[in-house]
Each structure stands twice: as C-alpha cells, then as structure tokens.
Scaffold this active site. Sequence first.
Site, short mmCIF file in Angstrom:
data_model
loop_
_atom_site.label_atom_id
_atom_site.label_comp_id
_atom_site.label_asym_id
_atom_site.label_seq_id
_atom_site.Cartn_x
_atom_site.Cartn_y
_atom_site.Cartn_z
CG HIS A 1 -1.83 -1.15 1.30
ND1 HIS A 1 -2.85 -1.38 0.40
CD2 HIS A 1 -1.87 -2.19 2.17
CE1 HIS A 1 -3.48 -2.50 0.72
NE2 HIS A 1 -2.91 -3.01 1.79
CG HIS B 1 3.04 5.33 6.22
ND1 HIS B 1 2.80 5.18 7.58
CD2 HIS B 1 1.96 6.01 5.73
CE1 HIS B 1 1.64 5.73 7.87
NE2 HIS B 1 1.10 6.24 6.77
CG HIS C 1 -0.46 8.48 2.45
ND1 HIS C 1 -1.27 7.36 2.34
CD2 HIS C 1 -0.09 8.53 3.75
CE1 HIS C 1 -1.40 6.79 3.52
NE2 HIS C 1 -0.69 7.47 4.40
CD GLU D 1 -3.89 9.24 3.37
OE1 GLU D 1 -3.53 9.13 4.55
OE2 GLU D 1 -4.63 8.40 2.79
CG HIS E 1 0.66 10.05 7.36
ND1 HIS E 1 -0.41 9.42 6.77
CD2 HIS E 1 0.44 11.39 7.24
CE1 HIS E 1 -1.24 10.34 6.28
NE2 HIS E 1 -0.75 11.54 6.55
CB THR F 1 -5.65 7.75 6.28
OG1 THR F 1 -4.33 7.23 6.06
CG2 THR F 1 -5.59 9.02 7.12
CB THR F 2 -4.98 2.35 5.76
OG1 THR F 2 -4.32 2.22 7.02
CG2 THR F 2 -4.12 3.20 4.83
ZN LIG Z 1 -0.56 7.34 6.41
#
Ligand SMILES: [Zn+2]
Length: 246
Positions: free
Chosen positions: A85, A110, A112, A116, A129, A196-197
Amino acid sequence: MAAALTALAAAASVQAAGSGARWEYQGKAGTAHWGELAPDFSACRQGKAQSPVDIRADRASSTGTPAPIGFGYRASAADIVNNGHTVQVDLADGGGIDVAGSNYRLVQFHFHTPSEEAVNGKRYPLVAHLAHKNDAGDLAVVAVLFKRGRDNAALAPVFASLPATAGEKRAAAAEFDADSLLPAQRAYYGYMGSLTTPPCSEGVRWHILKQPVEVSAGQLAAFRKLYRMNARPVQPLNGRVIVVNR
Ligand SMILES: [Zn+2]
C-alpha cells in the site's frame, strides 16, 4: 469433533474476512467500499471522526493554543518495507514525541501521494506520516507535507533504492534519524481523527506540520513508479474543531 472443526473453519473465515481483507485505493476494493469489505472495517463507513480532512486555515481555532510538540527523535536501525500500500520505514528505537501529557514512541513512517490532508482545499504532492504509540496503545501521527523543489537529502537513503515489490523488506544501510524529515518550524494543525487505511480506527491524535519541506521531481517520480496514487479522499469534519498553534 465435526462441531469443533466447523467452529475452527468459521473462526478462520472471520479472520480472513477481517483485518486480512484485501483493500485498494481504486476499484471494487477502493476507498468508497472499504467499510463493506469486512466487519471490522465498519468505521471506514460509519465513523464520524475520520481522516484525512481538509484543513480550512481561516476556520482553525487558536483558542486554548495547543502546546508545541516535544520532539525527541534519535538515530535508529531501520527496515524499509514495501507493504503493498506504501513504502514504510520501521524504526527499532527512533525516540518519540511528548504531546498532551504523554510520551508517544515513534514506530514507523510511510508516504502517501498526493498528500492525504488538504490545506484550504489544496493537496501537496507527497506527505510522510510519522506514526507513534504510547504505553496505553493510543496513536499519534505527525504529518510532514512535501512541496516540489530540490532533492530532499533526508529522503535519499530511503528513496534512492525503494523496495520495488510488495512484501519486499530490506535493512537500511545506515541508521535513520526521523528528525531529519522535519521542517525548521514545527507549528501544526491538530485534530482528533482516525487511521486513513482500514480498519479506519478512531481516537488518533493528528498533528499536521504547517511548514512544508521539499521533494524533487525525481524523488517523487521514484515513489510514484511504485504507488501512483495512495491517498484516501478527505472526510467530513462533522463538527470537529481543528486547533492551530501559530
Ligand atoms: Zn498514512
């Protein structure tokens, strides 16, 4: 015996349909469907305090101005993981932050793309994040936004050779200090939200640093070669207040 086996099979299928359920960002298992994929993903659909959000700077409250984040990161051994992901960096002993009277240990960070979180409706090309946990198991995230610019030296050890295949994991060549990711100014927007996942669990303390840092076009392209888009859409605030320390 047969009953025991049936119970076992049922338990196994619940598990398979639960936290192990396959999810994506687009298509049939995409963000619009997360809440339907498994019973324990229900917060993704029914939660009222979800992340990410669009931060309207002019509506952010400076009442009861939140205290600065007490950063105490340190260099640590690190594993770089492509988890299917995103690319995530797991830290063995990376220090932590003091917020809201509690110490939260940095566990991993990690990425994105695009960011986001939006600020005044605008998303940045990338966000990191930094995920923390305290002794009670509560989660706190620090988000570092990236704008287009020069090569980011702090990202180089990770982005120079990203693990290309889902499931691939390798040890970082040198210790990583998460302090190198932070902007000079550490003022932030704060609010209570969620992962957020999936499973989109709530009760997560969010801190979005106001000052972005830079990422080069080459670094961004290297990440987007693996993950073209891995950002959940912004979620309704539902009356939540975003605080800001100016
Ligand atoms: Zn994240």
